[in-house]
Write a protein that holds these residues in place. Structure first.
Motif, short mmCIF file in Angstrom:
data_model
loop_
_atom_site.label_atom_id
_atom_site.label_comp_id
_atom_site.label_asym_id
_atom_site.label_seq_id
_atom_site.Cartn_x
_atom_site.Cartn_y
_atom_site.Cartn_z
N MET A 1 0.84 -1.18 0.00
CA MET A 1 0.00 0.00 0.00
C MET A 1 0.89 1.24 0.00
O MET A 1 1.84 1.34 0.75
N SER A 2 0.59 2.18 -0.84
CA SER A 2 1.38 3.40 -0.97
C SER A 2 0.84 4.51 -0.09
O SER A 2 -0.36 4.58 0.17
N GLU A 3 1.73 5.35 0.33
CA GLU A 3 1.39 6.56 1.09
C GLU A 3 2.08 7.73 0.42
O GLU A 3 3.10 7.57 -0.25
N ILE A 4 1.54 8.90 0.60
CA ILE A 4 2.15 10.11 0.07
C ILE A 4 2.89 10.82 1.21
O ILE A 4 2.33 10.98 2.29
N ILE A 5 4.12 11.20 0.93
CA ILE A 5 4.86 12.03 1.87
C ILE A 5 5.33 13.27 1.12
O ILE A 5 5.55 13.23 -0.08
N ARG A 6 5.44 14.35 1.84
CA ARG A 6 5.90 15.60 1.22
C ARG A 6 7.30 15.90 1.70
O ARG A 6 7.59 15.80 2.89
N VAL A 7 8.14 16.26 0.75
CA VAL A 7 9.50 16.67 1.07
C VAL A 7 9.79 17.95 0.30
O VAL A 7 9.16 18.24 -0.73
N SER A 8 10.74 18.69 0.81
CA SER A 8 11.12 19.92 0.12
C SER A 8 11.84 19.57 -1.19
O SER A 8 12.31 18.44 -1.39
N LYS A 9 11.93 20.54 -2.05
CA LYS A 9 12.64 20.35 -3.33
C LYS A 9 14.09 19.96 -3.07
O LYS A 9 14.64 19.09 -3.74
N GLU A 10 14.68 20.58 -2.06
CA GLU A 10 16.07 20.31 -1.69
C GLU A 10 16.25 18.84 -1.28
O GLU A 10 17.19 18.17 -1.71
N VAL A 11 15.35 18.33 -0.45
CA VAL A 11 15.42 16.94 0.00
C VAL A 11 15.21 15.99 -1.18
O VAL A 11 15.92 14.99 -1.31
N LYS A 12 14.27 16.31 -2.05
CA LYS A 12 14.03 15.46 -3.22
C LYS A 12 15.27 15.39 -4.11
O LYS A 12 15.63 14.31 -4.59
N GLU A 13 15.93 16.52 -4.31
CA GLU A 13 17.14 16.53 -5.12
C GLU A 13 18.21 15.63 -4.50
O GLU A 13 18.91 14.90 -5.21
#
Length: 81
Positions: A1-13
């Protein structure tokens, strides 16, 4: 099962850079989920060591040019499907 998490652009990079390095080391496609799992395992295995707590953060910036290679590889993979 998938969940959505939010990260900053910096963390994603930074996650993309680590993913690229893992992909090069494993020789196969690595998802961001795989990368998060790897980082959690790395943390759990090393949390009791009396080492520099900045080790993980230093890994995040250690792969110059890897991101571009990862993105190029992803584009090639997507275009071949």
């Amino acid at each position: 099962m998938s969940e959505i998490i939010r990260v900053s652009k910096e963390v994603k990079e930074k996650l993309v850079k680590i993913s690229a390095e893992l992909q090069l080391n494993k020789g196969k496609r690595v998802s961001l989920n795989d990368t998060v799992e790897y980082l959690i395992s790395f943390y759990e295995e090393n949390k009791n060591l009396k080492k520099d707590p900045q080790l993980l953060f230093s890994l995040l910036g250690s792969a110059k040019g890897i991101r571009e290679e990862f993105e190029r590889s992803r584009r090639e993979d997507e275009s071949s499907c």
